[in-house]
Design a protein around this motif. Structure first.
Motif, PDB file in Angstrom:
ATOM      1  N   ASP A   1       1.583 -21.443 -30.411  1.00  0.00           N
ATOM      2  CA  ASP A   1       0.276 -20.881 -30.079  1.00  0.00           C
ATOM      3  C   ASP A   1      -0.158 -19.775 -31.036  1.00  0.00           C
ATOM      4  OD1 ASP A   1       0.032 -22.550 -27.817  1.00  0.00           O
ATOM      5  OD2 ASP A   1       1.218 -21.156 -26.613  1.00  0.00           O
ATOM      6  N   HIS A   2       0.696 -19.408 -31.971  1.00  0.00           N
ATOM      7  CA  HIS A   2       0.328 -18.349 -32.905  1.00  0.00           C
ATOM      8  C   HIS A   2      -0.696 -18.889 -33.903  1.00  0.00           C
ATOM      9  CE1 HIS A   2       0.522 -15.130 -35.820  1.00  0.00           C
ATOM     10  NE2 HIS A   2       1.259 -14.414 -34.980  1.00  0.00           N
ATOM     11  N   PRO A   3      -1.812 -18.200 -34.107  1.00  0.00           N
ATOM     12  CA  PRO A   3      -2.864 -18.734 -34.987  1.00  0.00           C
ATOM     13  C   PRO A   3      -2.415 -18.936 -36.426  1.00  0.00           C
ATOM     14  CG  PRO A   3      -3.324 -16.450 -34.364  1.00  0.00           C
ATOM     15  CD  PRO A   3      -2.228 -16.928 -33.480  1.00  0.00           C
ATOM     16  N   ALA A   4      -1.456 -18.147 -36.898  1.00  0.00           N
ATOM     17  CA  ALA A   4      -1.000 -18.286 -38.285  1.00  0.00           C
ATOM     18  C   ALA A   4      -0.246 -19.583 -38.515  1.00  0.00           C
ATOM     19  CB  ALA A   4      -0.118 -17.102 -38.670  1.00  0.00           C
ATOM     20  N   ASN A   5       0.135 -20.262 -37.434  1.00  0.00           N
ATOM     21  CA  ASN A   5       0.832 -21.540 -37.568  1.00  0.00           C
ATOM     22  C   ASN A   5      -0.114 -22.733 -37.453  1.00  0.00           C
ATOM     23  OD1 ASN A   5       3.360 -20.356 -37.901  1.00  0.00           O
ATOM     24  ND2 ASN A   5       3.744 -20.257 -35.691  1.00  0.00           N
ATOM     25  N   SER A   6      -1.401 -22.486 -37.533  1.00  0.00           N
ATOM     26  CA  SER A   6      -2.379 -23.549 -37.299  1.00  0.00           C
ATOM     27  C   SER A   6      -2.843 -24.258 -38.564  1.00  0.00           C
ATOM     28  CB  SER A   6      -3.604 -22.978 -36.579  1.00  0.00           C
ATOM     29  OG  SER A   6      -4.280 -22.022 -37.398  1.00  0.00           O
TER      30      SER A   6
ATOM     31  N   ALA B   1      -6.548 -19.951 -46.493  1.00  0.00           N
ATOM     32  CA  ALA B   1      -6.266 -20.736 -45.291  1.00  0.00           C
ATOM     33  C   ALA B   1      -5.517 -19.887 -44.269  1.00  0.00           C
ATOM     34  CB  ALA B   1      -5.461 -21.979 -45.648  1.00  0.00           C
ATOM     35  N   LEU B   2      -4.562 -19.098 -44.764  1.00  0.00           N
ATOM     36  CA  LEU B   2      -3.827 -18.197 -43.866  1.00  0.00           C
ATOM     37  C   LEU B   2      -4.755 -17.147 -43.278  1.00  0.00           C
ATOM     38  CD1 LEU B   2      -1.357 -16.825 -42.600  1.00  0.00           C
ATOM     39  CD2 LEU B   2      -0.939 -15.717 -44.816  1.00  0.00           C
ATOM     40  N   TYR B   3      -5.557 -16.484 -44.117  1.00  0.00           N
ATOM     41  CA  TYR B   3      -6.425 -15.422 -43.624  1.00  0.00           C
ATOM     42  C   TYR B   3      -7.438 -15.954 -42.613  1.00  0.00           C
ATOM     43  CZ  TYR B   3      -4.504 -12.458 -47.308  1.00  0.00           C
ATOM     44  OH  TYR B   3      -3.654 -11.720 -48.105  1.00  0.00           O
ATOM     45  N   ARG B   4      -8.009 -17.119 -42.885  1.00  0.00           N
ATOM     46  CA  ARG B   4      -8.967 -17.699 -41.928  1.00  0.00           C
ATOM     47  C   ARG B   4      -8.297 -17.971 -40.588  1.00  0.00           C
ATOM     48  NH1 ARG B   4     -10.851 -20.543 -46.567  1.00  0.00           N
ATOM     49  NH2 ARG B   4      -9.501 -22.299 -46.034  1.00  0.00           N
ATOM     50  N   SER B   5      -7.040 -18.415 -40.634  1.00  0.00           N
ATOM     51  CA  SER B   5      -6.356 -18.765 -39.386  1.00  0.00           C
ATOM     52  C   SER B   5      -6.156 -17.553 -38.485  1.00  0.00           C
ATOM     53  CB  SER B   5      -5.010 -19.431 -39.683  1.00  0.00           C
ATOM     54  OG  SER B   5      -4.058 -18.492 -40.163  1.00  0.00           O
ATOM     55  N   VAL B   6      -6.043 -16.361 -39.087  1.00  0.00           N
ATOM     56  CA  VAL B   6      -5.820 -15.142 -38.293  1.00  0.00           C
ATOM     57  C   VAL B   6      -7.073 -14.283 -38.213  1.00  0.00           C
ATOM     58  CG1 VAL B   6      -3.331 -15.107 -38.710  1.00  0.00           C
ATOM     59  CG2 VAL B   6      -4.868 -13.934 -40.313  1.00  0.00           C
TER      60      VAL B   6
END
Length: 243
Positions: free
Chosen positions: A222-227, A119-124
């Motif tokens: 707005d950081h993608p890793a927080n999505s 989930a983390l890797y996909r977000s970034v």
């Protein structure tokens, strides 16, 4: 001192609702704004966390908190050390924790680890099989995810694993208090894997064992890793009632 809640709030469950909301809202932040947290707010967070339970009221936790230029200097030195120690490559990294890391993840624990990791890797934007991309994300731990502050949490060696457990109680208090103050946090075992480096850098006494670090500040929405959010299993999988 924290005053007891009025009896009317206790009667209608408002305090339980607030706590449940804080627990549900808390998450590990992996992208921070550069804005520093005022010292008074940090002290409020630490003072409240101090109410954590501990065996024999030993209160084994001690913390080092960085601010301003001290955070940036540590970040630069830590990143250089982690890069040299090959932390980007899981097969090659040299770990040196004071408390042994898990031997392995198997079964449902491996499933949960993989779910969270991907989930983390996909977000970034890291795709499966991209070891270089996943390695870059691992190294973000040692950039403190851009946080303006980091806390090093230690325990007394003589208190052993139970001192570390007490620190876990303190850590839970700390992160929920931070959430109540509008702050974001991430507990980082990765820095415990560099225990000797961290101890030398901050001149921590040999009898103080490093439990983990906590980077904190204000979340960058707005950081993608927080999505993404991690999931929690149903009570039926973790609780057994005996009647």
């Amino acid at each position: 001192m924290i005053e007891p809640l009025p009896s009317d709030r206790a009667a209608n469950g408002l305090e339980a609702q607030v706590l449940a909301q804080l627990i549900a809202a808390r998450r590990s932040c992996r992208g921070f704004l550069p804005q520093s947290v005022p010292r008074a707010v940090i002290e409020t967070m630490l003072r409240t966390a101090q109410g954590a339970a501990s065996w024999c009221n030993s209160q084994p936790w001690q913390v080092i908190v960085t601010e301003g230029d001290a955070t940036n200097a540590f970040r630069d030195a830590l990143y250089a050390h982690a890069s040299q120690a090959n932390w980007a490559d899981q097969r090659e990294r040299r770990e040196e924790p004071d408390f042994p890391f898990p031997l392995r993840y198997v079964g449902v624990y491996k499933e949960r680890q993989r779910e969270t990791g991907w989930a983390l890797y996909r977000s970034v934007g890291v795709v499966q099989g991209d070891r270089e991309g996943s390695g870059r994300q691992v190294l973000e731990n040692f950039r403190l995810f851009g946080a303006p502050h980091v806390m090093i949490l230690t325990t007394e060696e003589d208190l052993g694993i139970y001192g570390a457990i007490d620190c876990g109680s303190y850590l839970a208090n700390l992160m929920l208090t931070a959430q109540s103050l509008g702050l974001a946090t991430i507990a980082q075992a990765a820095l415990a894997g560099c225990a000797d480096f961290v101890r030398d850098y901050f001149d921590i006494q040999a009898n103080r064992k490093i439990v983990c670090a906590v980077s904190f500040g204000y979340e960058d929405p707005d950081h993608p890793a927080n999505s993404f959010r991690t999931t929690r299993t149903d009570l039926s999988e973790v609780v057994r009632f005996i009647e």
